[in-house]
Design an enzyme around this catalytic site. Structure first.
Site, mmCIF file in Angstrom:
data_model
loop_
_atom_site.group_PDB
_atom_site.id
_atom_site.type_symbol
_atom_site.label_atom_id
_atom_site.label_comp_id
_atom_site.label_asym_id
_atom_site.label_seq_id
_atom_site.Cartn_x
_atom_site.Cartn_y
_atom_site.Cartn_z
ATOM 1 N N ASN A 148 63.220 -91.588 63.550
ATOM 2 C CA ASN A 148 63.982 -90.992 62.455
ATOM 3 C C ASN A 148 65.380 -90.523 62.866
ATOM 4 O O ASN A 148 66.261 -90.409 62.021
ATOM 5 C CB ASN A 148 63.153 -89.816 61.903
ATOM 6 N N SER A 164 67.731 -96.897 55.666
ATOM 7 C CA SER A 164 68.573 -96.269 54.645
ATOM 8 C C SER A 164 68.813 -97.279 53.528
ATOM 9 O O SER A 164 68.708 -98.497 53.756
ATOM 10 C CB SER A 164 69.915 -95.877 55.267
ATOM 11 N N TYR A 191 77.165 -97.926 60.499
ATOM 12 C CA TYR A 191 75.898 -97.385 59.967
ATOM 13 C C TYR A 191 75.143 -98.476 59.203
ATOM 14 O O TYR A 191 73.941 -98.656 59.376
ATOM 15 C CB TYR A 191 76.226 -96.197 59.065
ATOM 16 N N ALA A 194 75.357 -101.686 59.581
ATOM 17 C CA ALA A 194 74.842 -102.682 60.530
ATOM 18 C C ALA A 194 73.591 -102.155 61.227
ATOM 19 O O ALA A 194 72.587 -102.867 61.376
ATOM 20 C CB ALA A 194 75.919 -103.024 61.563
ATOM 21 N N LYS A 199 71.461 -99.813 60.178
ATOM 22 C CA LYS A 199 70.329 -99.657 59.253
ATOM 23 C C LYS A 199 69.790 -101.004 58.776
ATOM 24 O O LYS A 199 68.585 -101.155 58.563
ATOM 25 C CB LYS A 199 70.736 -98.778 58.070
ATOM 26 N N ILE A 242 69.741 -87.762 50.196
ATOM 27 C CA ILE A 242 68.777 -86.689 50.454
ATOM 28 C C ILE A 242 69.536 -85.456 50.956
ATOM 29 O O ILE A 242 70.466 -85.580 51.760
ATOM 30 C CB ILE A 242 67.737 -87.122 51.529
HETATM 31 P P1 NAI Z 1 69.876 -84.526 59.914
HETATM 32 O O1 NAI Z 1 71.251 -84.502 60.457
HETATM 33 O O2 NAI Z 1 69.388 -83.369 59.117
HETATM 34 O O3 NAI Z 1 68.825 -84.782 61.093
HETATM 35 C C1 NAI Z 1 69.048 -85.747 62.076
HETATM 36 C C2 NAI Z 1 68.436 -85.237 63.362
HETATM 37 O O4 NAI Z 1 68.567 -86.285 64.340
HETATM 38 C C3 NAI Z 1 69.140 -84.005 63.923
HETATM 39 O O5 NAI Z 1 68.189 -82.995 64.244
HETATM 40 C C4 NAI Z 1 69.837 -84.511 65.154
HETATM 41 O O6 NAI Z 1 69.945 -83.545 66.201
HETATM 42 C C5 NAI Z 1 68.944 -85.667 65.556
HETATM 43 N N1 NAI Z 1 69.635 -86.620 66.407
HETATM 44 C C6 NAI Z 1 70.844 -87.199 66.183
HETATM 45 N N2 NAI Z 1 71.166 -87.973 67.218
HETATM 46 C C7 NAI Z 1 70.153 -87.897 68.112
HETATM 47 C C8 NAI Z 1 69.932 -88.457 69.384
HETATM 48 N N3 NAI Z 1 70.837 -89.257 69.967
HETATM 49 N N4 NAI Z 1 68.776 -88.183 70.027
HETATM 50 C C9 NAI Z 1 67.873 -87.353 69.454
HETATM 51 N N5 NAI Z 1 68.036 -86.776 68.269
HETATM 52 C C10 NAI Z 1 69.171 -87.044 67.598
HETATM 53 O O7 NAI Z 1 69.818 -85.878 59.060
HETATM 54 P P2 NAI Z 1 68.721 -86.514 58.102
HETATM 55 O O8 NAI Z 1 69.404 -86.795 56.853
HETATM 56 O O9 NAI Z 1 67.449 -85.782 58.096
HETATM 57 O O10 NAI Z 1 68.529 -87.931 58.837
HETATM 58 C C11 NAI Z 1 67.279 -88.460 59.220
HETATM 59 C C12 NAI Z 1 67.344 -89.977 59.150
HETATM 60 O O11 NAI Z 1 67.500 -90.377 57.787
HETATM 61 C C13 NAI Z 1 68.528 -90.582 59.893
HETATM 62 O O12 NAI Z 1 68.125 -91.771 60.531
HETATM 63 C C14 NAI Z 1 69.517 -90.898 58.783
HETATM 64 O O13 NAI Z 1 70.383 -91.944 59.150
HETATM 65 C C15 NAI Z 1 68.563 -91.283 57.680
HETATM 66 N N6 NAI Z 1 69.106 -91.224 56.329
HETATM 67 C C16 NAI Z 1 69.615 -90.064 55.784
HETATM 68 C C17 NAI Z 1 70.026 -90.035 54.468
HETATM 69 C C18 NAI Z 1 70.509 -88.780 53.781
HETATM 70 O O14 NAI Z 1 70.984 -88.858 52.626
HETATM 71 N N7 NAI Z 1 70.405 -87.613 54.378
HETATM 72 C C19 NAI Z 1 69.994 -91.249 53.628
HETATM 73 C C20 NAI Z 1 69.450 -92.396 54.289
HETATM 74 C C21 NAI Z 1 69.027 -92.378 55.583
#
Ligand code: NAI
Length: 255
Positions: A93, A146, A159, A161, A163, A192
């Protein structure tokens, strides 16, 4: 053959959730723990990871890991397997926002980071966890992609690419691991409310959601976590290789 009456419970299973310190990863870790799973809360943010593991209770443990670090992945998975004695579920995730214009001098750097964290890391986590997943009678992998893997927003090519790659990787893994009964699926969240979308002003969120989603609102991280849970149940034994939008109808809507 699958069990004739497969379980709709993950109680007693061990689940790894990456990026679990915040947003959807945190909601997923909390939900899995509430359902009785032992959760390995993995994130690069050590302090937040520890806090979420405490919130989870039920034997959850925190692991600080930058998923872009190949060697650290191998070490962390080995530690998790030693601590819990099993791995049944892996949720890839962790993710980062990676908007970057094509002529931005930082483009190459952003591209490599995006693919490293959100695509390469996924296959590394899977390959490192495989020896333990193979021992589970209901091994489940869920990758978080995503709607940016199904369409594209301007200025977001790294991003998009990454996803889109996650959706392809999911299909490939499903085909390779299907003969062993390991399922691999991905979820494509739409807009979200998490730290990732914090920077989007509330009025823009409202306008965007009204214009673009069927449900006319942003989603909550828990609404994604519930679909992830449904995919990791032992009973979810005949679904693999799919990409499920959890997007309030973003992809369904034309006008
Ligand atoms: P968020 O920013 O709340 O959580 C992401 C978490 O990933 C953070 O705790 C961060 O510290 C951790 N993280 C980032 N890089 C890291 C790394 N190199 N190693 C370990 N941990 C790492 O974001 P969210 O929205 O909960 O994102 C979760 C997933 O959902 C991501 O893959 C994001 O791309 C995807 N996503 C989010 C959307 C949104 O609208 N929020 C929409 C579509 C996909």
């Amino acid at each position: 053959m699958p069990h004739p009456s497969p379980s709709r419970s993950i109680a007693g299973r061990t689940a790894i959730v990456t990026g679990a310190a915040s947003g959807m990863g945190r909601a997923t870790a909390l939900l899995f723990a509430a359902e009785g799973a032992a959760v390995a809360v993995v994130d690069r943010d050590r302090a937040a990871c520890v806090a979420v593991a405490e919130e989870c209770g039920g034997g959850a443990r925190a692991y600080a890991l930058d998923v872009a670090d190949a060697d650290a992945i191998v070490g962390t998975i080995a530690t998790i397997a030693a601590d819990f004695g099993r791995i049944d579920i892996l949720v890839n995730n962790a993710g980062i926002s990676s908007f970057c214009a094509l002529d931005d001098p930082a483009y190459e750097e952003v591209w490599h980071r995006a693919l490293g964290v959100m695509l390469t890391a996924h296959q590394r986590m899977v390959r490192a966890a495989l020896p333990w997943l193979r021992q589970s009678d209901a091994a489940r992998i869920v990758n978080i992609a995503s709607t940016e893997g199904l369409g594209a927003t301007p200025g977001d090519t790294p991003y998009v690419a990454a996803k889109t790659g996650v959706i392809g990787l999911t299909r490939g893994l499903a085909v390779d691991l299907g003969p062993e009964g390991i399922t691999v699926n991905c979820i494509c969240p739409g807009p979200i409310r998490t730290a990732m979308t914090d920077a989007v002003a509330e009025e823009h969120k409202v306008v965007f959601a009204k214009r673009r989603t069927a449900l006319r609102r942003y989603g909550e991280p828990e609404e994604v976590a519930h679909i992830t849970l449904s995919l990791v149940l032992p009973a979810a034994s005949y679904i693999t290789g799919v990409a499920i939008p959890v997007d309030g109808g973003l992809m369904a809507r034309n006008a």
